[in-house]
Design a protein around this motif. Structure first.
Motif: not given
Length: 330
Positions: A241-243, A286-295, A298-305
């Motif tokens: 993603g950085h690349y 106040q916002r709900s954050v997109m912690f499940m984002n690949y960037m 979080v742990d591998d199992a918690a990121m998926f979009m």
């Protein structure tokens, strides 16, 4: 809406670098993310290394500014229907394996497994895509239209017990492996140990330079035999993603800017396996954050979009007019 401000961004690049492994002070966080049962947290040195490189090179700063200006035009043209995607781009990959032990000498099967993870995550066909909350379904990227094809594997035995982020693994003269035509191939180096750093990558302004590519510590490469909780191949997804010109989702600052409009502003990185929804407050909102984002971190199992905005940024650099257009010719 997040906006691109060249002056502020360049000032941040010329300021002192902040380590990705040090927690930022939060403006406000209503939920504390749960940390999985391990002391190890994701560490990525990409932005820190980028800041140092930009500080030391006016040429890289110029390239960075040109790429961001082009990306902004591409995004605007996409919104206006003036430009269409060039279709799916297949990126040829060379994996450079530096190993001291048999465990560090990642197998061909594990390399194939990692390429398969990249293809699934960037196509939006990953098996855990169904976990994306309904709140973010409308901004999910779906198919980023980037694929990866293994072109070659280069192996080299080494006596080094640890590696740093000084790019020594990328030069034969310093015990590493020289990159294969970095303008035309995504080079990935796997090394045995980088301490708390799982991986790092160069950004598009480094396209074609001798050190261009991605580095991943072998315990976090692929799936089979990889170390939990980073054993689903998502370190590579994050670093690639950085690349392809994605920043960390929190913008590497307290309530920072990742230059993507559809990723909610968040106070800092998240770790472990947070529970949804996770709320942050930035600038009194106040916002709900997109912690499940690949960037995120979080742990591998918690990121998926990825988000749709992130998809557009990546498509901009692999387009026929983009900074990584050389990857299209193979």
């Amino acid at each position: 809406m997040k906006k691109l401000l060249f002056g502020a961004l360049m000032l941040s690049f010329l300021s002192a670098c902040n380590s990705d492994n040090v927690s930022n002070q939060t403006e406000g966080s209503e939920n504390t993310p749960a940390i999985s049962g391990t002391a190890l947290q994701r560490g990525c040195a990409s932005e820190e290394i980028r800041q140092a490189a930009l500080k030391n090179s006016s040429e890289l700063r110029q390239k960075y500014s040109e790429i961001e200006a082009r990306t902004e035009r591409f995004e605007n043209d996409m919104k206006l229907g003036k430009v269409l995607s060039d279709g799916t781009v297949e990126i040829p990959v060379v994996v450079n394996v530096l190993y001291r032990t048999s465990a560090e000498n990642v197998s061909d099967a594990r390399i194939a497994e990692q390429i398969a993870v990249l293809n699934a995550d960037y196509a939006g066909t990953n098996t855990d895509v169904s976990k994306i909350p309904s709140e973010f379904q409308g901004v999910k990227a779906g198919d980023v239209k980037v694929r990866f094809r293994l072109a070659n594997v280069v192996r080299k035995s080494t006596t080094k017990t640890s590696w740093s982020t000084n790019d020594a693994m990328k030069k034969a003269s310093t015990g590493g492996i020289d990159a294969t035509s970095p303008s035309n191939y995504l080079n990935i180096w796997t090394v045995g140990n980088m301490g708390q750093i799982l991986g790092y990558a160069t950004f598009p302004e480094s396209s074609g330079l001798w050190n261009d590519g991605v580095v991943i510590a072998s315990p976090y490469f692929g799936k089979t035999g990889a170390s939990s909780p980073f054993n689903l191949g998502r370190t590579a997804t994050h670093e690639v993603g950085h690349y392809l010109n994605l920043r960390h989702i929190w913008g590497d600052a307290n309530c920072g800017n990742d230059l993507v409009a559809d990723t909610p502003t968040q106070t800092t990185s998240n770790a472990g396996k947070p529970s949804y929804p996770l709320y942050n407050t930035c600038s009194g909102v106040q916002r709900s954050v997109m912690f499940m984002n690949y960037m995120d971190y979080v742990d591998d199992a918690a990121m998926f979009m990825f988000s749709a905005g992130q998809k557009t940024r990546m498509q901009s650099v692999v387009a026929s007019s983009g900074a990584r257009s050389g990857l299209r010719i193979n």
